[in-house]
Design a protein around this motif. Sequence first.
Motif, mmCIF file in Angstrom:
data_model
loop_
_atom_site.group_PDB
_atom_site.id
_atom_site.type_symbol
_atom_site.label_atom_id
_atom_site.label_comp_id
_atom_site.label_asym_id
_atom_site.label_seq_id
_atom_site.Cartn_x
_atom_site.Cartn_y
_atom_site.Cartn_z
ATOM 1 N N VAL A 1 0.839 -1.204 0.000
ATOM 2 C CA VAL A 1 0.000 0.000 0.000
ATOM 3 C C VAL A 1 0.867 1.245 0.000
ATOM 4 O O VAL A 1 0.585 2.230 -0.705
ATOM 5 C CB VAL A 1 -0.953 -0.024 1.209
ATOM 6 N N ALA A 2 1.959 1.234 0.774
ATOM 7 C CA ALA A 2 2.860 2.394 0.800
ATOM 8 C C ALA A 2 3.500 2.621 -0.569
ATOM 9 O O ALA A 2 3.673 3.772 -0.998
ATOM 10 C CB ALA A 2 3.938 2.199 1.867
ATOM 11 N N ILE A 3 3.841 1.553 -1.271
ATOM 12 C CA ILE A 3 4.430 1.698 -2.608
ATOM 13 C C ILE A 3 3.427 2.325 -3.568
ATOM 14 O O ILE A 3 3.780 3.208 -4.364
ATOM 15 C CB ILE A 3 4.904 0.323 -3.124
ATOM 16 N N VAL A 4 2.164 1.891 -3.506
ATOM 17 C CA VAL A 4 1.145 2.469 -4.382
ATOM 18 C C VAL A 4 0.957 3.949 -4.089
ATOM 19 O O VAL A 4 0.866 4.783 -5.008
ATOM 20 C CB VAL A 4 -0.182 1.702 -4.226
ATOM 21 N N VAL A 5 0.910 4.321 -2.816
ATOM 22 C CA VAL A 5 0.758 5.729 -2.449
ATOM 23 C C VAL A 5 1.945 6.546 -2.948
ATOM 24 O O VAL A 5 1.777 7.652 -3.494
ATOM 25 C CB VAL A 5 0.593 5.866 -0.926
ATOM 26 N N CYS A 6 3.142 6.019 -2.792
ATOM 27 C CA CYS A 6 4.338 6.741 -3.249
ATOM 28 C C CYS A 6 4.337 6.908 -4.767
ATOM 29 O O CYS A 6 4.671 7.990 -5.279
ATOM 30 C CB CYS A 6 5.596 6.004 -2.796
ATOM 31 N N ASN A 7 3.969 5.860 -5.494
ATOM 32 C CA ASN A 7 3.919 5.966 -6.952
ATOM 33 C C ASN A 7 2.862 6.957 -7.415
ATOM 34 O O ASN A 7 3.088 7.740 -8.352
ATOM 35 C CB ASN A 7 3.659 4.589 -7.562
ATOM 36 N N LEU A 8 1.695 6.945 -6.768
ATOM 37 C CA LEU A 8 0.658 7.912 -7.118
ATOM 38 C C LEU A 8 1.104 9.333 -6.796
ATOM 39 O O LEU A 8 0.810 10.271 -7.551
ATOM 40 C CB LEU A 8 -0.630 7.584 -6.361
ATOM 41 N N ALA A 9 1.800 9.500 -5.675
ATOM 42 C CA ALA A 9 2.283 10.836 -5.312
ATOM 43 C C ALA A 9 3.269 11.372 -6.346
ATOM 44 O O ALA A 9 3.223 12.552 -6.715
ATOM 45 C CB ALA A 9 2.927 10.797 -3.929
ATOM 46 N N VAL A 10 4.151 10.514 -6.836
ATOM 47 C CA VAL A 10 5.106 10.942 -7.860
ATOM 48 C C VAL A 10 4.372 11.305 -9.146
ATOM 49 O O VAL A 10 4.705 12.298 -9.815
ATOM 50 C CB VAL A 10 6.151 9.835 -8.103
ATOM 51 N N PHE A 11 3.366 10.519 -9.514
ATOM 52 C CA PHE A 11 2.607 10.833 -10.725
ATOM 53 C C PHE A 11 1.882 12.166 -10.589
ATOM 54 O O PHE A 11 1.869 12.972 -11.528
ATOM 55 C CB PHE A 11 1.601 9.715 -11.009
ATOM 56 N N MET A 12 1.275 12.423 -9.429
ATOM 57 C CA MET A 12 0.587 13.698 -9.225
ATOM 58 C C MET A 12 1.560 14.861 -9.230
ATOM 59 O O MET A 12 1.262 15.939 -9.753
ATOM 60 C CB MET A 12 -0.181 13.657 -7.899
ATOM 61 N N ALA A 13 2.741 14.669 -8.633
ATOM 62 C CA ALA A 13 3.744 15.734 -8.652
ATOM 63 C C ALA A 13 4.208 16.044 -10.066
ATOM 64 O O ALA A 13 4.583 17.181 -10.370
ATOM 65 C CB ALA A 13 4.931 15.335 -7.780
ATOM 66 N N SER A 14 4.167 15.045 -10.947
ATOM 67 C CA SER A 14 4.605 15.256 -12.321
ATOM 68 C C SER A 14 3.549 15.939 -13.177
ATOM 69 O O SER A 14 3.892 16.633 -14.138
ATOM 70 C CB SER A 14 4.977 13.914 -12.962
ATOM 71 N N THR A 15 2.279 15.743 -12.850
ATOM 72 C CA THR A 15 1.207 16.185 -13.742
ATOM 73 C C THR A 15 0.384 17.350 -13.210
ATOM 74 O O THR A 15 -0.228 18.071 -14.006
ATOM 75 C CB THR A 15 0.254 15.007 -14.021
ATOM 76 N N GLU A 16 0.339 17.549 -11.897
ATOM 77 C CA GLU A 16 -0.494 18.594 -11.321
ATOM 78 C C GLU A 16 0.374 19.757 -10.862
ATOM 79 O O GLU A 16 1.260 19.567 -10.021
ATOM 80 C CB GLU A 16 -1.323 18.050 -10.157
ATOM 81 N N PRO A 17 0.154 20.960 -11.366
ATOM 82 C CA PRO A 17 0.963 22.117 -10.955
ATOM 83 C C PRO A 17 0.772 22.439 -9.471
ATOM 84 O O PRO A 17 -0.337 22.346 -8.935
ATOM 85 C CB PRO A 17 0.434 23.258 -11.840
ATOM 86 N N GLY A 18 1.865 22.799 -8.836
ATOM 87 C CA GLY A 18 1.805 23.180 -7.428
ATOM 88 C C GLY A 18 1.591 22.032 -6.477
ATOM 89 O O GLY A 18 1.279 22.251 -5.297
ATOM 90 N N CYS A 19 1.742 20.809 -6.939
ATOM 91 C CA CYS A 19 1.540 19.624 -6.094
ATOM 92 C C CYS A 19 2.876 18.910 -5.953
ATOM 93 O O CYS A 19 3.380 18.322 -6.917
ATOM 94 C CB CYS A 19 0.489 18.705 -6.710
ATOM 95 N N ALA A 20 3.456 18.980 -4.781
ATOM 96 C CA ALA A 20 4.750 18.343 -4.545
ATOM 97 C C ALA A 20 4.881 18.026 -3.065
ATOM 98 O O ALA A 20 4.217 18.639 -2.219
ATOM 99 C CB ALA A 20 5.899 19.245 -5.001
ATOM 100 N N GLY A 21 5.733 17.071 -2.752
ATOM 101 C CA GLY A 21 6.007 16.750 -1.370
ATOM 102 C C GLY A 21 4.792 16.212 -0.631
ATOM 103 O O GLY A 21 4.098 15.305 -1.090
ATOM 104 N N HIS A 22 4.535 16.801 0.546
ATOM 105 C CA HIS A 22 3.441 16.312 1.384
ATOM 106 C C HIS A 22 2.076 16.511 0.727
ATOM 107 O O HIS A 22 1.152 15.721 0.946
ATOM 108 C CB HIS A 22 3.474 17.019 2.740
#
Length: 343
Positions: free
Chosen positions: A219-240
């Motif tokens: 589950v932690a791996i899925v959350v981390c992968n989704l977070a990286v994808f969102m950081a790549s595609t959504e402006p102003g979305c990074a880190g926490h």
Amino acid sequence: MRRAGLARAADHGTTTAAGRATRVMWATVSTFFAGYHCFTSVAALLALQFSVVVLASEAMMAPSSGILCAVAVRLHAVFAAAGFPPSPFFSLLEAKLSQTVFTFAATLPFALTFLLLVKACVATMLRDDDGGGASPSRRWHQHLRIAMLPPCGAVARAYPAVVATHLLNAFLMLSANAAVFSLLLLAFGAADLLGLTSHVWTLALSAMGAIVYSLAVEVAIVVCNLAVFMASTEPGCAGHAAVLRACVAIRGQVSTAPALVLPTNLGMAAAEALFGLRVVAQRRRDGRLAPGVADEAFSIAYIHTICVVLEIIVSCMFYRSCKRSEADELRELEPEEKGDLQA
């Protein structure tokens, strides 16, 4: 009208985790072959360097390696000080954790450069350009329109956010491991207080601990992968912010996470095992690397690279599946609300 809405809700509720995972994996395979030349070009230009370093670090981890033994001894001392009983599960866990720590440290420079550039590039290729105005079904099938590599400027703009999110993900994985170890310590401590110290109880608690640990890490791996994808595609979305949005996105679909992580992780593990069996063993036996085996080593590294790219595509398809499910739930409520107003 209300009966139709309830019927759609019932159909939606009967969608199992296996069905959602199958749909996501099918969309992943379709996306990969729709943009085959683009994805394989990215894999060959960027991801291959990271895969080569990962496989080389695996080759350096001989059982008698000084660094690996030092890490394993320190982990064993930590587990013994924490009060964990001697068990084959903890012996295996110590060995795997020592290998993970060594690989993470050895590949960190390449992970921060080549791996994150691959993730930013693939995520930019899969980004929705309609700003959310299209229907969910259209966004779900938008992967069929992949035709070219993303511009370097878009990847460069997404890279700082991806780096910040990746570093936070490392602390998130460390926290997940620490949380599971704390729960295991409490479980073994409670069993010790109750007098359940026999071999059978130790084996049963170790098996339960292995299941809980695997689920938590997946589950932690899925959350981390989704977070990286969102950081790549959504402006102003990074880190926490990216991690929080990823946690919100997978609510109600956490049971799907293990089925999504398993195929790509098994593929990478199989490539690493094949590299050790076919390449590392031959080199240790003959003292040098034969030309034919060198070609085989390159092919295995490329297979590992394809698994890395597929892992990113899985994250994108799972994110679209979560958004599509949320939109379906909102659409299911509309007829019922309209019926109440008409009544």
